[in-house]
Design a protein around this motif. Structure first.
Motif, short mmCIF file in Angstrom:
data_model
loop_
_atom_site.label_atom_id
_atom_site.label_comp_id
_atom_site.label_asym_id
_atom_site.label_seq_id
_atom_site.Cartn_x
_atom_site.Cartn_y
_atom_site.Cartn_z
N PHE A 21 8.44 5.24 -17.23
CA PHE A 21 7.09 5.17 -16.69
C PHE A 21 6.19 5.60 -17.81
O PHE A 21 6.52 6.45 -18.63
N GLU A 22 5.06 4.96 -17.88
CA GLU A 22 4.11 5.35 -18.92
C GLU A 22 3.14 6.35 -18.31
O GLU A 22 2.68 6.16 -17.20
N GLU A 23 2.84 7.42 -19.05
CA GLU A 23 1.80 8.34 -18.63
C GLU A 23 0.49 7.57 -18.62
O GLU A 23 0.14 6.95 -19.62
N ASN A 24 -0.17 7.54 -17.51
CA ASN A 24 -1.42 6.80 -17.45
C ASN A 24 -2.38 7.57 -16.54
O ASN A 24 -2.14 7.68 -15.34
N PRO A 25 -3.45 8.12 -17.11
CA PRO A 25 -4.33 8.97 -16.31
C PRO A 25 -5.03 8.22 -15.18
O PRO A 25 -5.55 8.84 -14.26
N GLU A 26 -5.04 6.89 -15.25
CA GLU A 26 -5.69 6.12 -14.20
C GLU A 26 -4.78 5.90 -13.00
O GLU A 26 -5.22 5.45 -11.95
N ILE A 27 -3.48 6.17 -13.17
CA ILE A 27 -2.51 5.89 -12.11
C ILE A 27 -2.09 7.20 -11.46
O ILE A 27 -1.64 8.12 -12.13
N LYS A 28 -2.24 7.28 -10.14
CA LYS A 28 -1.87 8.52 -9.43
C LYS A 28 -0.38 8.52 -9.10
O LYS A 28 0.30 9.52 -9.28
N VAL A 50 5.42 -0.44 -7.95
CA VAL A 50 3.97 -0.55 -7.78
C VAL A 50 3.28 0.65 -8.43
O VAL A 50 3.84 1.75 -8.47
N ASP A 51 2.11 0.41 -8.98
CA ASP A 51 1.26 1.49 -9.47
C ASP A 51 0.13 1.69 -8.47
O ASP A 51 -0.53 0.72 -8.09
N ILE A 52 -0.09 2.92 -8.05
CA ILE A 52 -1.20 3.21 -7.13
C ILE A 52 -2.29 3.91 -7.95
O ILE A 52 -2.11 5.06 -8.38
N PRO A 53 -3.40 3.22 -8.20
CA PRO A 53 -4.45 3.81 -9.05
C PRO A 53 -5.11 5.01 -8.38
O PRO A 53 -5.16 5.10 -7.15
N LYS A 54 -5.61 5.91 -9.22
CA LYS A 54 -6.31 7.10 -8.74
C LYS A 54 -7.63 6.69 -8.06
O LYS A 54 -8.33 5.80 -8.56
N GLY A 55 -7.96 7.35 -6.94
CA GLY A 55 -9.29 7.17 -6.35
C GLY A 55 -9.53 5.81 -5.73
O GLY A 55 -10.67 5.37 -5.66
N VAL A 56 -8.47 5.16 -5.27
CA VAL A 56 -8.67 3.89 -4.55
C VAL A 56 -8.05 3.99 -3.15
O VAL A 56 -7.22 4.86 -2.89
N ILE A 57 -8.47 3.09 -2.29
CA ILE A 57 -7.80 2.94 -1.01
C ILE A 57 -6.90 1.72 -1.13
O ILE A 57 -7.37 0.61 -1.40
N MET A 58 -5.59 1.96 -1.01
CA MET A 58 -4.63 0.85 -1.05
C MET A 58 -4.10 0.60 0.36
O MET A 58 -3.60 1.53 1.01
N GLY A 59 -4.22 -0.61 0.82
CA GLY A 59 -3.67 -0.98 2.11
C GLY A 59 -2.24 -1.48 1.94
O GLY A 59 -1.90 -2.07 0.91
N ARG A 207 -14.97 8.10 -2.09
CA ARG A 207 -16.18 8.03 -2.92
C ARG A 207 -16.56 9.41 -3.46
O ARG A 207 -16.85 9.56 -4.64
N GLU A 208 -16.51 10.44 -2.59
CA GLU A 208 -17.04 11.74 -3.00
C GLU A 208 -15.99 12.67 -3.61
O GLU A 208 -16.32 13.59 -4.32
N GLN A 209 -14.72 12.44 -3.26
CA GLN A 209 -13.68 13.34 -3.79
C GLN A 209 -12.65 12.62 -4.64
O GLN A 209 -11.63 13.21 -5.00
N ASN A 210 -12.89 11.36 -4.90
CA ASN A 210 -11.95 10.56 -5.70
C ASN A 210 -10.53 10.61 -5.13
O ASN A 210 -9.54 10.62 -5.87
N MET A 211 -10.47 10.71 -3.81
CA MET A 211 -9.16 10.79 -3.13
C MET A 211 -8.42 9.44 -3.26
O MET A 211 -9.04 8.38 -3.17
#
Ligand code: ATP
Length: 263
Positions: A21-28, A50-59, A207-211
């Protein structure tokens, strides 16, 4: 069909790199080669990448029995994945303390189950396990975050509608200050107004907590309303990772049938 940057290599047929896995700060969360076979030898999840990006809602959508709940539960070890298959911020979740992991990755289920006592007791539960007593003010703030006004503070679970109880369950989860929320059909037992309340809260948290939020839903309409990425799971395999407005461009025959039936 346009596919999200970086998503193509994680589609069906890609080879999960066992340790890679690559360290990627954009991927949670990174999922690599996640596989589950039942005790009877039936495949439940098959090489999910799958990569789940930080601060997104993935369905996460897919036909009944396609493995959505199992996938979700593997992300906070409610079902134990193999080592080197799920990474949080680049760390193998199997190496993390399981209770600390579940604080970081909170989960809500279809039917909220509240503990005995008041709403405030429920919200205080998680921090209390760590020896921290939330002040009244902190409880009020969490209730507000979950779109509940102060009149709920002293109510008991039995006085609440399912929609209100779901928001209390959300406030209780948020009390642990999670970085990721896993939601397994959180609004399927709720009326349209309660559903909208929960959806509004989720969008605000993002949006407000980058959850980072991963939500299993049977509602394509809901996914289109709030998700930015959607994973389509069929027979334990991720067959598409798309933007919600691209769903109907899916080429997979099972996916097309599922989408037709659920439109
Ligand atoms: N512990 C287990 N042992 C054996 N089979 C299991 C186990 N857990 C799940 N399964 C099976 O794995 C498959 C996927 O189940 P899962 O609940 O993850 O699917 P799902 O997509 O969430 O379904 P639904 O939309 O109906 O909730 C199903 O066939 C289920 O019966």
């Amino acid at each position: 069909m346009e596919i999200l940057p970086g998503a193509r290599e994680h589609l069906l047929g890609s080879n999960g790199n066992e340790n890679g896995f690559e360290e990627n700060p954009e991927i949670k969360i990174q999922v690599r080669g996640l596989t589950k076979v039942s005790e009877k030898g039936v495949s439940i999840l098959n090489n999910v990448n799958v990569d789940i990006p930080k601060g997104v809602i993935m369905g996460v959508i897919g036909p009944s029995g396609s493995g959505k709940s199992t996938f979700l539960r593997s992300l906070n070890r409610l079902w134990e994945p193999s080592s080197n298959s799920v990474f949080l911020d680049g760390h193998d979740i199997c190496d993390l303390d399981v209770l600390a992991l579940r604080r970081k990755i909170g989960m809500l289920f279809q039917i909220p189950v509240l503990f005995e006592g008041t709403v405030a007791d429920n919200v205080r539960y998680g921090p209390q396990l760590k020896g921290k007593k939330l002040s009244d003010n902190e409880v009020y703030k969490l209730l507000t975050l979950a779109d509940l006004d102060s009149s709920f503070f002293n109510k008991s679970g039995g006085e609440l509608s399912v929609g209100q109880a779901q928001r209390v369950a959300l406030a209780r989860t948020l009390a642990n200050e999670p970085e990721v929320l896993l939601l397994d059909e959180p609004t399927s037992a709720l009326d349209p107004i309660s559903t909208q309340n929960i959806e509004d809260v989720l969008v605000k948290l993002k949006r407000e907590q980058n959850m980072t939020i991963v939500m299993v839903s049977h509602s394509i309409k809901q996914i289109k309303r709030i998700a930015e990425i959607v994973c389509l799971l069929v027979n334990g395999e991720i067959v598409e990772i798309l933007k919600p407005d691209q769903l109907f461009e899916s080429k997979h025959p099972m996916a097309q049938r599922f989408l037709e039936l659920s439109s």
